[in-house]
Design an enzyme around this catalytic site. Structure first.
Site, PDB file in Angstrom:
ATOM      1  N   ARG A   8     -35.403 -15.653  18.459  1.00 17.35           N
ATOM      2  CA  ARG A   8     -35.244 -16.958  18.294  1.00 17.35           C
ATOM      3  C   ARG A   8     -33.785 -17.176  17.799  1.00 17.35           C
ATOM      4  O   ARG A   8     -33.152 -18.181  17.967  1.00 17.35           O
ATOM      5  CB  ARG A   8     -36.276 -17.628  17.101  1.00 17.35           C
ATOM      6  CG  ARG A   8     -36.337 -16.738  15.894  1.00 17.35           C
ATOM      7  CD  ARG A   8     -37.351 -17.521  14.951  1.00 17.35           C
ATOM      8  NE  ARG A   8     -37.711 -16.404  13.992  1.00 17.35           N
ATOM      9  CZ  ARG A   8     -38.247 -16.813  12.720  1.00 17.35           C
ATOM     10  NH1 ARG A   8     -38.197 -18.152  12.352  1.00 17.35           N
ATOM     11  NH2 ARG A   8     -38.233 -15.855  11.740  1.00 17.35           N
TER      12      ARG A   8
ATOM     13  N   SER B 294     -36.846 -23.063  11.045  1.00 13.81           N
ATOM     14  CA  SER B 294     -37.689 -22.070  11.757  1.00 13.81           C
ATOM     15  C   SER B 294     -37.293 -21.426  12.925  1.00 13.81           C
ATOM     16  O   SER B 294     -37.472 -20.533  13.510  1.00 13.81           O
ATOM     17  CB  SER B 294     -39.080 -22.469  11.606  1.00 13.81           C
ATOM     18  OG  SER B 294     -39.921 -21.193  11.831  1.00 13.81           O
TER      19      SER B 294
ATOM     20  N   GLU C 184     -43.921 -34.117  18.550  1.00 16.87           N
ATOM     21  CA  GLU C 184     -43.537 -33.227  19.825  1.00 16.87           C
ATOM     22  C   GLU C 184     -43.567 -34.125  20.847  1.00 16.87           C
ATOM     23  O   GLU C 184     -42.912 -33.969  21.821  1.00 16.87           O
ATOM     24  CB  GLU C 184     -44.414 -32.016  19.997  1.00 16.87           C
ATOM     25  CG  GLU C 184     -44.423 -31.091  18.773  1.00 16.87           C
ATOM     26  CD  GLU C 184     -44.860 -31.349  17.591  1.00 16.87           C
ATOM     27  OE1 GLU C 184     -45.665 -32.438  17.425  1.00 16.87           O
ATOM     28  OE2 GLU C 184     -44.553 -30.898  16.531  1.00 16.87           O
TER      29      GLU C 184
ATOM     30  N   PHE D 151     -46.947 -25.301  20.123  1.00 19.23           N
ATOM     31  CA  PHE D 151     -46.858 -26.974  20.267  1.00 19.23           C
ATOM     32  C   PHE D 151     -46.208 -27.189  21.512  1.00 19.23           C
ATOM     33  O   PHE D 151     -46.309 -28.424  22.253  1.00 19.23           O
ATOM     34  CB  PHE D 151     -46.050 -27.505  18.954  1.00 19.23           C
ATOM     35  CG  PHE D 151     -46.812 -27.249  17.698  1.00 19.23           C
ATOM     36  CD1 PHE D 151     -48.057 -27.151  17.523  1.00 19.23           C
ATOM     37  CD2 PHE D 151     -45.997 -26.645  16.780  1.00 19.23           C
ATOM     38  CE1 PHE D 151     -48.686 -26.799  16.253  1.00 19.23           C
ATOM     39  CE2 PHE D 151     -46.525 -26.204  15.542  1.00 19.23           C
ATOM     40  CZ  PHE D 151     -47.956 -26.274  15.283  1.00 19.23           C
TER      41      PHE D 151
ATOM     42  N   HIS E  60     -41.645 -18.360  18.227  1.00 21.49           N
ATOM     43  CA  HIS E  60     -43.296 -18.067  17.675  1.00 21.49           C
ATOM     44  C   HIS E  60     -43.892 -17.798  18.794  1.00 21.49           C
ATOM     45  O   HIS E  60     -45.228 -18.382  18.930  1.00 21.49           O
ATOM     46  CB  HIS E  60     -43.667 -18.914  16.851  1.00 21.49           C
ATOM     47  CG  HIS E  60     -43.019 -19.019  15.351  1.00 21.49           C
ATOM     48  ND1 HIS E  60     -41.596 -19.184  15.322  1.00 21.49           N
ATOM     49  CD2 HIS E  60     -43.494 -19.161  14.368  1.00 21.49           C
ATOM     50  CE1 HIS E  60     -41.728 -19.130  14.104  1.00 21.49           C
ATOM     51  NE2 HIS E  60     -42.619 -19.140  13.287  1.00 21.49           N
TER      52      HIS E  60
ATOM     53  N   ASP F 238     -49.454 -16.489  10.311  1.00 21.15           N
ATOM     54  CA  ASP F 238     -49.762 -17.800  10.761  1.00 21.15           C
ATOM     55  C   ASP F 238     -51.269 -18.126  10.924  1.00 21.15           C
ATOM     56  O   ASP F 238     -51.869 -19.009  10.994  1.00 21.15           O
ATOM     57  CB  ASP F 238     -48.962 -18.512  11.356  1.00 21.15           C
ATOM     58  CG  ASP F 238     -47.495 -18.844  10.648  1.00 21.15           C
ATOM     59  OD1 ASP F 238     -47.419 -18.578   9.389  1.00 21.15           O
ATOM     60  OD2 ASP F 238     -46.555 -18.859  11.434  1.00 21.15           O
TER      61      ASP F 238
ATOM     62  N   ARG G  41     -41.036 -14.671  16.938  1.00 22.60           N
ATOM     63  CA  ARG G  41     -40.779 -15.046  15.488  1.00 22.60           C
ATOM     64  C   ARG G  41     -40.302 -13.891  14.799  1.00 22.60           C
ATOM     65  O   ARG G  41     -39.173 -14.154  13.924  1.00 22.60           O
ATOM     66  CB  ARG G  41     -41.890 -15.489  14.710  1.00 22.60           C
ATOM     67  CG  ARG G  41     -41.802 -15.759  13.408  1.00 22.60           C
ATOM     68  CD  ARG G  41     -43.288 -15.798  12.645  1.00 22.60           C
ATOM     69  NE  ARG G  41     -42.915 -16.362  11.172  1.00 22.60           N
ATOM     70  CZ  ARG G  41     -42.204 -15.508  10.328  1.00 22.60           C
ATOM     71  NH1 ARG G  41     -41.883 -14.336  10.568  1.00 22.60           N
ATOM     72  NH2 ARG G  41     -41.997 -16.107   8.979  1.00 22.60           N
TER      73      ARG G  41
END
Lengths: 319, 277
Positions: A15, A42, A63, A88, A114, A122, A172
């Site tokens: 990321r 993030s 989104e 998402f 992620h 998570d 992530r």
């Protein structure tokens, strides 16, 4: 250089590669936009937001709107990267990307952190096990996951250069740096990491470094391994897969459901060619849960040990 | 093209409505009801208000139009055909293989369609993206988007609305075609919209509500909002009648997505020619 001798102890998240590269791209080309949905920190796009505010949009926790807004931007010549988590980015905005980006073939990039099991703690709600499969099913979409920091930067750069929808997936957590900074990559062309004659291993994303470690073990056991980094699963590098099929057996390794991801893409080529056997290592069509990342990989057999054992079984050499 | 005056616009709206029923009749499918309720606004936009060039559909400085309620594309296609974006005869190829006039608007197949739409609730977000790009690039173009009333039941509409307000898109005009009918019944029965104008206002839009079938009112409204640069996006709720102009279609929910037969077409043409002068 021989990949098996490379020091893999330096680790970085991919990321960050996206965050760093998109700033560079944005400074070079003012049409590059980032559309965030509240998780810029993030997703590592905060630097872009701060340095290039005129090219940044943050729609908040919305989104669907992020996707549609990006489509609208792209009709005016902008090149928007919609940035969110893979779960998402592939599900909450899936229909918007289908209708407003893939169908009219607009120049929007969906760039998601992620990916796979990497948001381990998570839990299952946030682990994207099916994202690449979803986007692989959409006409006009290109689907990519880089295997380290440098390859991801190059692939993000290339995604900006090609016209049309691209799905990019990042990790992530930190994973080993595999490539040198100047290594070149081409979307749709597999990177050959090791040449071998007994078996082929095709991996992508955060599974590539595991495949490298497995290759080291197998070579020690006298099994010669051809190893590919298949960073683009759509379009799949058919020629590279066909070459692997000449060896008779392929193992695929991915941090994604074994359905509809890398393993499926390779199996489809094998089935159509009518030769070779494919064993898929990946998420076993199940959701994850909160756990250390390594534990989740272990629960799905995405481990060096399992790759080695699977290869052994296929080649028929007893350890 | 010189902008038409009010009397000419009224004549043009008749032509638009006739084109709608003709194309839906030929295709034997399509959505006449909502096309007819939007006809007067669409006529005023395409024959007076919008800064567009049919000879250069991709002109960068053009005003944009987003038909968020994409199923009423017969009225958009009528405007595009009558403005010369595509040869008029193409209206007889609605929904046919290879036609620029797909079942729902396809920007890749039809010149003058600024974005493909069809899945309700999604168009407005794309209009926001276009308007935002125009603002950022200091371009003078405006973006118009037409929503259905039932479409405002989609949550994404309100995501788009809040972003239009945040980015102060006073170059964006949203129209709500308030005919109070959706497929399964009236909006009040299916999912009440409450005071739709107030909703937009509360989100931060500048709003108006007018009779959507009075060409005078429509033109007056467009005149009033044209140069208002106050940092607020605009919303105009148009009180309309679904099927407007064809007696047997007016306020009849079954004409949402049904095609007239030969006899009904004849009657429709007579109604349109006679009733709206």
């Amino acid at each position: 250089m021989n990949i098996l001798e490379k020091d893999l102890s330096t680790k970085k998240t991919t990321r960050e590669a996206f965050g760093d590269e998109v700033v560079k791209l944005g400074k070079e080309d003012r049409n590059i936009y980032v559309v965030d949905a509240d998780i810029a920190k993030s997703c590592k796009t905060m630097k872009f937001a701060k340095e290039l505010p005129e090219q940044h949009v943050n729609v908040g926790i919305a989104e669907q709107n992020a996707a549609g807004l990006a489509a609208g931007l792209s009709t005016t010549g902008k090149v928007p990267f919609v940035s969110t988590y893979a779960v998402f980015g592939s599900l909450r905005m899936s229909e918007q990307i289908r209708q407003e980006v893939c169908y009219p073939k607009l120049n929007v990039k969906v760039a998601c952190s992620h990916g796979g099991l990497t948001p381990a703690s998570d839990g299952g709600s946030h682990q994207a096990v099916e994202d690449m499969g979803i986007y692989r099913s959409m006409p006009n979409m290109t689907v990519i996951m880089g295997s380290d920091y440098y390859s991801t930067r190059k692939l993000v750069e290339q995604a900006a250069e090609i016209y049309g929808p691209v799905y990019l997936r990042f990790t992530r957590g930190a994973i080993p740096v595999i490539y040198d900074e100047n290594e070149e990559f081409e979307i749709g062309k597999a990177k050959k990491l090791h040449e071998g004659k007994d078996i082929a291993i095709i991996a992508n994303g955060d599974a590539v470094h595991l495949a490298i470690e497995a290759t080291k073990e197998l070579e020690k056991l006298g099994i010669s391994v051809k190893l590919l980094d298949m960073h683009t699963i759509k379009p799949i590098d058919r020629e590279a897969v066909v070459e692997c099929l000449e060896l008779g057996q392929i193992i695929t390794v991915e941090d994604h459901n074994i359905l509809n991801g890398l393993g499926s893409a390779v199996s489809e080529v094998a089935a159509e060619e009518g030769k070779g056997k494919v064993k898929r290592i990946g998420i076993q069509d199940q959701f994850g849960e909160s756990a250390p990342y390594e534990k989740l990989l272990e629960l799905n057999g995405i481990t060096i040990e399992n790759i080695v054992n699977t290869a052994n079984d296929l080649v028929g050499v007893k350890v | 093209m010189t902008a038409l005056n009010i009397e000419e616009l009224k004549e043009k709206a008749i032509e638009m409505r006739k084109t709608v029923v003709t194309m839906v009749h030929k295709a034997q499918s399509g959505h006449p009801g909502g096309s007819l309720s939007a006809a007067d606004l669409m006529t005023a936009l395409y024959f007076k208000e919008m800064n567009i060039d049919p000879n250069n559909p991709d002109w960068e400085d053009r005003d944009r139009f987003v038909l968020s309620k994409g199923h009423v594309c017969p009225i958009l296609y009528s405007a595009l055909a009558l403005r010369g974006y595509v040869p008029y005869e193409k209206v007889y190829a609605l929904r046919e293989y290879g036609s620029p006039f797909q079942g729902h608007p396809d920007m890749k197949k039809c010149p003058g369609v600024d974005i493909s739409t069809g899945s309700l609730g999604q168009g407005l977000s794309t209009a926001v993206g276009m308007a935002l790009a125009g603002k950022r690039d200091k371009e003078n173009y405006r973006v118009f988007s037409l929503l259905g009333d039932g479409e405002c039941q989609e949550g994404q509409i309100w995501e788009a609305v809040q972003s239009a307000v945040k980015y102060q898109l006073d170059n964006l005009v949203v129209f709500v075609d308030f005919n109070n009918l959706q497929i399964d019944g009236t909006c009040d029965e299916i999912m009440p919209l409450q005071d739709i104008e107030k909703k937009f206002e509360t989100f931060g839009f500048e709003t108006k509500r007018i009779d959507g079938h009075s060409m005078e009112k429509v033109v007056e409204m467009l005149d009033e909002i044209r140069d208002v640069k106050n940092g607020k996006p605009k919303c105009v709720v148009l009180d309309t009648v679904k099927g407007r102009g064809v007696s047997y279609m007016e306020n009849v929910v079954d004409w949402h997505g049904a095609a007239p037969n030969d006899e009904q077409l004849e009657k429709a043409i007579v109604d349109i020619e006679g009733g709206l002068k």
